[in-house]
Design a protein around this motif. Sequence first.
Motif, PDB file in Angstrom:
ATOM      1  N   ALA A  94      46.509  43.061  39.244  1.00 39.65           N
ATOM      2  CA  ALA A  94      47.420  42.974  40.065  1.00 39.65           C
ATOM      3  C   ALA A  94      46.891  41.987  41.340  1.00 39.65           C
ATOM      4  N   VAL A  95      45.937  41.847  41.454  1.00 42.44           N
ATOM      5  CA  VAL A  95      45.346  41.514  42.627  1.00 42.44           C
ATOM      6  C   VAL A  95      44.324  40.102  41.725  1.00 42.44           C
ATOM      7  N   ASP A  96      45.468  38.768  42.521  1.00 42.32           N
ATOM      8  CA  ASP A  96      44.559  37.203  42.380  1.00 42.32           C
ATOM      9  C   ASP A  96      42.990  37.142  42.995  1.00 42.32           C
ATOM     10  N   HIS A  97      43.441  37.277  44.149  1.00 47.07           N
ATOM     11  CA  HIS A  97      42.481  37.047  45.744  1.00 47.07           C
ATOM     12  C   HIS A  97      42.579  37.973  46.747  1.00 47.07           C
ATOM     13  N   ILE A  98      41.125  38.207  47.243  1.00 43.24           N
ATOM     14  CA  ILE A  98      41.331  38.641  48.726  1.00 43.24           C
ATOM     15  C   ILE A  98      40.653  38.167  49.495  1.00 43.24           C
ATOM     16  N   GLN A  99      40.428  37.227  50.678  1.00 44.34           N
ATOM     17  CA  GLN A  99      40.227  36.305  51.852  1.00 44.34           C
ATOM     18  C   GLN A  99      39.492  37.037  52.836  1.00 44.34           C
ATOM     19  N   ALA A 100      39.246  36.902  53.961  1.00 45.74           N
ATOM     20  CA  ALA A 100      38.957  37.302  55.225  1.00 45.74           C
ATOM     21  C   ALA A 100      39.177  35.810  56.173  1.00 45.74           C
ATOM     22  N   HIS A 101      39.672  36.476  57.349  1.00 44.27           N
ATOM     23  CA  HIS A 101      40.270  35.836  58.666  1.00 44.27           C
ATOM     24  C   HIS A 101      39.865  36.278  59.869  1.00 44.27           C
ATOM     25  N   LEU A 102      40.213  35.737  60.575  1.00 43.72           N
ATOM     26  CA  LEU A 102      39.687  35.924  62.348  1.00 43.72           C
ATOM     27  C   LEU A 102      40.581  34.856  63.303  1.00 43.72           C
ATOM     28  N   GLN A 103      41.169  34.859  63.637  1.00 42.90           N
ATOM     29  CA  GLN A 103      42.428  34.231  64.450  1.00 42.90           C
ATOM     30  C   GLN A 103      42.354  35.043  65.390  1.00 42.90           C
ATOM     31  N   LYS A 104      42.369  33.387  66.495  1.00 45.07           N
ATOM     32  CA  LYS A 104      42.328  33.648  68.137  1.00 45.07           C
ATOM     33  C   LYS A 104      42.992  33.070  69.072  1.00 45.07           C
ATOM     34  N   PRO A 105      44.203  32.794  69.922  1.00 39.74           N
ATOM     35  CA  PRO A 105      44.915  32.174  70.395  1.00 39.74           C
ATOM     36  C   PRO A 105      43.633  31.266  71.137  1.00 39.74           C
ATOM     37  N   GLY A 106      44.047  30.299  71.517  1.00 42.34           N
ATOM     38  CA  GLY A 106      43.562  29.039  71.937  1.00 42.34           C
ATOM     39  C   GLY A 106      44.526  27.610  73.212  1.00 42.34           C
ATOM     40  N   ILE A 107      44.540  26.852  73.752  1.00 40.79           N
ATOM     41  CA  ILE A 107      44.298  26.121  74.523  1.00 40.79           C
ATOM     42  C   ILE A 107      43.960  24.647  73.578  1.00 40.79           C
ATOM     43  N   ASP A 216      28.892  39.692  60.296  1.00 45.15           N
ATOM     44  CA  ASP A 216      30.037  41.111  59.297  1.00 45.15           C
ATOM     45  C   ASP A 216      31.359  41.434  59.817  1.00 45.15           C
ATOM     46  N   SER A 217      31.570  40.743  61.121  1.00 45.64           N
ATOM     47  CA  SER A 217      33.007  40.984  61.805  1.00 45.64           C
ATOM     48  C   SER A 217      34.071  40.164  61.755  1.00 45.64           C
ATOM     49  N   ILE A 218      34.960  40.630  61.316  1.00 49.86           N
ATOM     50  CA  ILE A 218      36.557  39.657  60.463  1.00 49.86           C
ATOM     51  C   ILE A 218      37.467  40.323  61.546  1.00 49.86           C
ATOM     52  N   GLY A 219      38.475  39.393  60.977  1.00 52.22           N
ATOM     53  CA  GLY A 219      40.208  40.086  61.944  1.00 52.22           C
ATOM     54  C   GLY A 219      41.168  40.906  60.925  1.00 52.22           C
ATOM     55  N   THR A 220      41.324  39.941  60.040  1.00 54.63           N
ATOM     56  CA  THR A 220      42.221  39.914  58.755  1.00 54.63           C
ATOM     57  C   THR A 220      41.519  40.217  57.438  1.00 54.63           C
ATOM     58  N   TYR A 221      42.480  40.636  56.425  1.00 53.97           N
ATOM     59  CA  TYR A 221      41.708  40.600  55.144  1.00 53.97           C
ATOM     60  C   TYR A 221      43.354  40.580  54.824  1.00 53.97           C
ATOM     61  N   GLU A 222      43.219  39.510  54.091  1.00 51.48           N
ATOM     62  CA  GLU A 222      44.392  38.532  53.500  1.00 51.48           C
ATOM     63  C   GLU A 222      44.257  39.207  51.654  1.00 51.48           C
ATOM     64  N   VAL A 223      45.570  39.401  51.246  1.00 51.06           N
ATOM     65  CA  VAL A 223      45.389  39.133  49.256  1.00 51.06           C
ATOM     66  C   VAL A 223      46.801  38.724  48.839  1.00 51.06           C
ATOM     67  N   PHE A 224      46.305  38.194  48.483  1.00 52.03           N
ATOM     68  CA  PHE A 224      47.049  37.393  47.553  1.00 52.03           C
ATOM     69  C   PHE A 224      46.897  38.192  45.856  1.00 52.03           C
ATOM     70  N   LEU A 225      48.793  38.252  45.205  1.00 50.72           N
ATOM     71  CA  LEU A 225      48.263  38.829  44.158  1.00 50.72           C
ATOM     72  C   LEU A 225      49.295  37.442  43.058  1.00 50.72           C
ATOM     73  N   LYS A 226      48.970  38.346  41.567  1.00 49.80           N
ATOM     74  CA  LYS A 226      49.099  37.882  41.064  1.00 49.80           C
ATOM     75  C   LYS A 226      50.713  37.364  40.754  1.00 49.80           C
ATOM     76  N   ASN A 227      51.433  38.266  40.764  1.00 52.01           N
ATOM     77  CA  ASN A 227      52.716  38.049  40.434  1.00 52.01           C
ATOM     78  C   ASN A 227      52.990  39.347  41.677  1.00 52.01           C
ATOM     79  N   THR A 228      54.324  38.190  42.776  1.00 53.32           N
ATOM     80  CA  THR A 228      55.090  38.223  44.318  1.00 53.32           C
ATOM     81  C   THR A 228      55.403  39.722  43.320  1.00 53.32           C
ATOM     82  N   SER A 229      56.716  40.051  42.023  1.00 49.44           N
ATOM     83  CA  SER A 229      58.075  40.925  42.219  1.00 49.44           C
ATOM     84  C   SER A 229      57.343  42.266  42.029  1.00 49.44           C
TER      85      SER A 229
END
Length: 404
Positions: A94-107, A216-229
């Motif tokens: 059911a999983v299409d792909h997975i990706q790692a991200h990191l988000q931080k606030p800024g100006i 090797d440190s990340i903030g978030t994994y985002e999982v993308f599905l092949k079928n959102t149903s």
Amino acid sequence: MNFPLFVARRIRNTHETSFSKTVTYVGIGTVAMGVSIILIAFAILFGFKSAIQDKLTSFAGDIRINQISGNHSLSDSPMLRNFAWEKSILKNSAVDHIQAHLQKPGILVGDAGLAGVVIKGIGHDVPKNQLSKNMLQGQGQAQIQHPQDIVLSNTLAKQLKVKLNSSLILYFLSNPERPRKVKITGIYETGLEELDKMFILADLGWVQKMNGWGADSIGTYEVFLKNTSDLYQSADVIEASMPPEWRLETITELYPALFDWMMMLDRNIVIFISLLLVVACFNLIATLWVLIMERIPMVGLLKAMGANHRQIRTIFWWNGFFILLRGLAIGNILAMVFCYVQSTYHLIPLDPESYYMNSVPIVWSMSTWIWVNIGTSLLVAIIITLPTIFIKKIQAQEALQYKH
């Protein structure tokens, strides 16, 4: 030989008065307009939902996984990247792909002012075409070739009065004493205010370095599905495989206001379609009633010749069904033409600030078209039996003298 069907075919195109002919055309037109509007409404509804969900998932994925912590800010808490877990998740069909991200606030500081932003670091695990559909200038993550390249929204570009290849000053709130000069290499627009007024995209490795994190440190994994149903079922499976110190959120939990709005659209469409079907049914009943009244002498003649009530009722039922079929055919053609023209040329515009997109979206769903036609046929076929009940009350002798 099917006697009622034979008679119905013979009288289908013969009308004694122009009035009955006009009423027949009104019946056909009512069914055609009702069916075409229902099909168009479904195409637009699915288009809205698909477009909004595509925009959301392109930035947040279908499922978001991060570290359990007491941190409720826009800044991610560090979590160690688990390559073994990533490989096991990718084996899920059911999983299409997975990706790692990191988000931080800024100006972000420009010549015309400043703006509070969330810097989202993205890596090479982001597919090349993921952000391209929302890009106005540049090619999304393909434009982040150097550590201090950024992609920002059209909303922020207008607010700061900057354009492609302009330079800005970026402050990380975690390290405000070290401002960084960044270059705009891409401008995107989703139409979703929650995203456009907040997020800028940057290189993951650079954001990690600016925050003093290792590779090797990340903030978030985002999982993308092949079928959102399969969203909730897949979320349960993925959650069961996660380490206990992680938490999982679906896209519906991350943006509840947008999904509540889409549920409200579903309810409105159901009410609207119900009213259309009621109007179409009553118009066909009235049409069939007029046809019966016009042919009372024929009813008397058929009774005198030995035809029973059921046969005569079936003759007029077939007449009504022929009107229904012609209305369905015309309605489907009208809906197809409208959907094709709108999906190809985008003739009907929308205000993106209110509707999250620039034009009315269309999504073709063959199963929906089939079920609308089947459902309408069954409902109307049942309803048009009501006026034929009147035939039982017609006496043969009185019917033969009806016009006198």
